[in-house]
Design a protein around this motif. Sequence first.
Motif, PDB file in Angstrom:
ATOM      1  N   ASP A 169       0.829  -1.209   0.000  1.00  0.00           N
ATOM      2  CA  ASP A 169       0.000   0.000   0.000  1.00  0.00           C
ATOM      3  C   ASP A 169       0.860   1.254   0.000  1.00  0.00           C
ATOM      4  N   ARG A 170       1.928   1.236   0.807  1.00  0.00           N
ATOM      5  CA  ARG A 170       2.815   2.406   0.837  1.00  0.00           C
ATOM      6  C   ARG A 170       3.490   2.623  -0.518  1.00  0.00           C
ATOM      7  N   GLU A 171       3.908   1.529  -1.131  1.00  0.00           N
ATOM      8  CA  GLU A 171       4.547   1.633  -2.439  1.00  0.00           C
ATOM      9  C   GLU A 171       3.575   2.129  -3.504  1.00  0.00           C
ATOM     10  N   MET A 172       2.295   1.789  -3.331  1.00  0.00           N
ATOM     11  CA  MET A 172       1.295   2.210  -4.305  1.00  0.00           C
ATOM     12  C   MET A 172       1.218   3.727  -4.404  1.00  0.00           C
ATOM     13  N   TRP A 173       1.243   4.392  -3.262  1.00  0.00           N
ATOM     14  CA  TRP A 173       1.205   5.855  -3.293  1.00  0.00           C
ATOM     15  C   TRP A 173       2.437   6.416  -3.998  1.00  0.00           C
ATOM     16  N   ARG A 174       3.584   5.875  -3.682  1.00  0.00           N
ATOM     17  CA  ARG A 174       4.813   6.397  -4.277  1.00  0.00           C
ATOM     18  C   ARG A 174       4.888   6.093  -5.771  1.00  0.00           C
ATOM     19  N   ASP A 175       4.526   4.874  -6.141  1.00  0.00           N
ATOM     20  CA  ASP A 175       4.689   4.457  -7.534  1.00  0.00           C
ATOM     21  C   ASP A 175       3.578   4.952  -8.448  1.00  0.00           C
ATOM     22  N   THR A 176       2.417   5.270  -7.864  1.00  0.00           N
ATOM     23  CA  THR A 176       1.304   5.749  -8.695  1.00  0.00           C
ATOM     24  C   THR A 176       1.203   7.265  -8.641  1.00  0.00           C
ATOM     25  N   CYS A 177       0.747   7.797  -7.514  1.00  0.00           N
ATOM     26  CA  CYS A 177       0.557   9.244  -7.410  1.00  0.00           C
ATOM     27  C   CYS A 177       1.874  10.003  -7.502  1.00  0.00           C
ATOM     28  N   GLY A 178       2.946   9.387  -7.016  1.00  0.00           N
ATOM     29  CA  GLY A 178       4.226  10.080  -7.030  1.00  0.00           C
ATOM     30  C   GLY A 178       4.839  10.218  -8.404  1.00  0.00           C
ATOM     31  N   ARG A 179       4.269   9.544  -9.408  1.00  0.00           N
ATOM     32  CA  ARG A 179       4.867   9.588 -10.744  1.00  0.00           C
ATOM     33  C   ARG A 179       3.892  10.028 -11.830  1.00  0.00           C
ATOM     34  N   LEU A 180       2.733  10.523 -11.440  1.00  0.00           N
ATOM     35  CA  LEU A 180       1.786  11.004 -12.445  1.00  0.00           C
ATOM     36  C   LEU A 180       2.312  12.290 -13.080  1.00  0.00           C
ATOM     37  N   PRO A 181       2.200  12.437 -14.389  1.00  0.00           N
ATOM     38  CA  PRO A 181       2.756  13.612 -15.071  1.00  0.00           C
ATOM     39  C   PRO A 181       1.919  14.861 -14.837  1.00  0.00           C
ATOM     40  N   ALA A 182       2.599  16.000 -14.831  1.00  0.00           N
ATOM     41  CA  ALA A 182       1.912  17.270 -14.633  1.00  0.00           C
ATOM     42  C   ALA A 182       0.960  17.587 -15.773  1.00  0.00           C
ATOM     43  N   ALA A 183       1.216  17.031 -16.934  1.00  0.00           N
ATOM     44  CA  ALA A 183       0.358  17.307 -18.085  1.00  0.00           C
ATOM     45  C   ALA A 183      -1.058  16.793 -17.863  1.00  0.00           C
ATOM     46  N   THR A 184      -1.202  15.687 -17.181  1.00  0.00           N
ATOM     47  CA  THR A 184      -2.532  15.110 -16.961  1.00  0.00           C
ATOM     48  C   THR A 184      -3.045  15.314 -15.535  1.00  0.00           C
ATOM     49  N   HIS A 185      -2.133  15.428 -14.567  1.00  0.00           N
ATOM     50  CA  HIS A 185      -2.527  15.575 -13.165  1.00  0.00           C
ATOM     51  C   HIS A 185      -1.662  16.667 -12.520  1.00  0.00           C
ATOM     52  N   PRO A 186      -1.870  17.928 -12.907  1.00  0.00           N
ATOM     53  CA  PRO A 186      -0.973  18.991 -12.448  1.00  0.00           C
ATOM     54  C   PRO A 186      -0.952  19.181 -10.934  1.00  0.00           C
ATOM     55  N   HIS A 187      -2.085  19.018 -10.272  1.00  0.00           N
ATOM     56  CA  HIS A 187      -2.119  19.275  -8.828  1.00  0.00           C
ATOM     57  C   HIS A 187      -1.478  18.134  -8.036  1.00  0.00           C
ATOM     58  N   ILE A 188      -1.690  16.915  -8.493  1.00  0.00           N
ATOM     59  CA  ILE A 188      -1.020  15.790  -7.832  1.00  0.00           C
ATOM     60  C   ILE A 188       0.480  15.882  -8.054  1.00  0.00           C
ATOM     61  N   ALA A 189       0.895  16.220  -9.271  1.00  0.00           N
ATOM     62  CA  ALA A 189       2.323  16.324  -9.567  1.00  0.00           C
ATOM     63  C   ALA A 189       2.980  17.427  -8.734  1.00  0.00           C
ATOM     64  N   ALA A 190       2.261  18.532  -8.547  1.00  0.00           N
ATOM     65  CA  ALA A 190       2.831  19.652  -7.797  1.00  0.00           C
ATOM     66  C   ALA A 190       2.991  19.336  -6.322  1.00  0.00           C
ATOM     67  N   THR A 191       2.153  18.441  -5.808  1.00  0.00           N
ATOM     68  CA  THR A 191       2.180  18.139  -4.375  1.00  0.00           C
ATOM     69  C   THR A 191       2.634  16.706  -4.097  1.00  0.00           C
ATOM     70  N   ALA A 192       3.287  16.090  -5.069  1.00  0.00           N
ATOM     71  CA  ALA A 192       3.597  14.658  -4.971  1.00  0.00           C
ATOM     72  C   ALA A 192       4.377  14.304  -3.709  1.00  0.00           C
ATOM     73  N   ALA A 193       5.438  15.043  -3.412  1.00  0.00           N
ATOM     74  CA  ALA A 193       6.281  14.687  -2.265  1.00  0.00           C
ATOM     75  C   ALA A 193       5.521  14.765  -0.939  1.00  0.00           C
ATOM     76  N   PRO A 194       4.887  15.912  -0.617  1.00  0.00           N
ATOM     77  CA  PRO A 194       4.137  15.945   0.654  1.00  0.00           C
ATOM     78  C   PRO A 194       2.922  15.015   0.640  1.00  0.00           C
ATOM     79  N   LEU A 195       2.337  14.780  -0.537  1.00  0.00           N
ATOM     80  CA  LEU A 195       1.180  13.888  -0.619  1.00  0.00           C
ATOM     81  C   LEU A 195       1.571  12.462  -0.243  1.00  0.00           C
ATOM     82  N   VAL A 196       2.657  11.973  -0.804  1.00  0.00           N
ATOM     83  CA  VAL A 196       3.106  10.613  -0.501  1.00  0.00           C
ATOM     84  C   VAL A 196       3.480  10.495   0.967  1.00  0.00           C
TER      85      VAL A 196
END
Length: 234
Positions: free
Chosen positions: A180-207
């Motif tokens: 589960d922990r890896e899922m956050w890092r490998d999925t949300c942590g690597r989404l491109p800004a072109a398709t998910h700009p807000h997740i990409a901008a907050t990836a580090a604190p989000l994970v």
Amino acid sequence: MAKKVVPETARKRRRPTRTGTVLSERLIVETALRLLGHHGGAGLTARRLGAALGADPSTVYRYFRGMDDLTLAIADELIGRAVRGWRVRGEWRADLRELGLRLHSAYLAHPQAAVLAASRITGRANETATVEAILGLLRTAGFADGEAVRVYRSLVDLSLAFAALDSAALALPETVRDADREMWRDTCGRLPAATHPHIAATAAPLVACMNGSAYPTTLDMLLDSAAGRLSRTG
């Protein structure tokens, strides 16, 4: 019909069990907590409890009306462990924050028991003493009776809901928790800004945030809201 519980003075064994111990309600609860840690809720049975105590399984029913009554005693024991050593220091917000964190920690120390007992109302001594203390803090701080009850209910439900949620995660096999922990890092942590700009901008604190408990932050939000309501009502 529920079994009649034998009074305390009459139910104590006159001689030790096979393991050399004298039974008591507290010993049964502590043994049940240990069994829950090893076997989970499904593994807590009168037969297994009797074996761990070195006594006949039916002996449990001299102390409790049934396994559900034992569950209530377990819940009350966890509350007792949370409030043990807690002292009211006169600042209601800080006092309630400390109590909330203690409740959450006490349940997380026994995640299998928390999953089983966090949603229960015990009606026992530790629970009623804690309710009295919380309402006393709120009423002394100046909350009207109805508002004190609403803040109390919100605080307790929040603490126990997070205890159940976080305990359910802790009760999972370690491999599942790691996945589960890896899922956050490998999925949300690597989404491109072109398709998910807000997740990409907050990836580090989000994970980082999603791999820990949100309870302390949510508790602060609740207490901040309560303090704001108190100041507005004077």
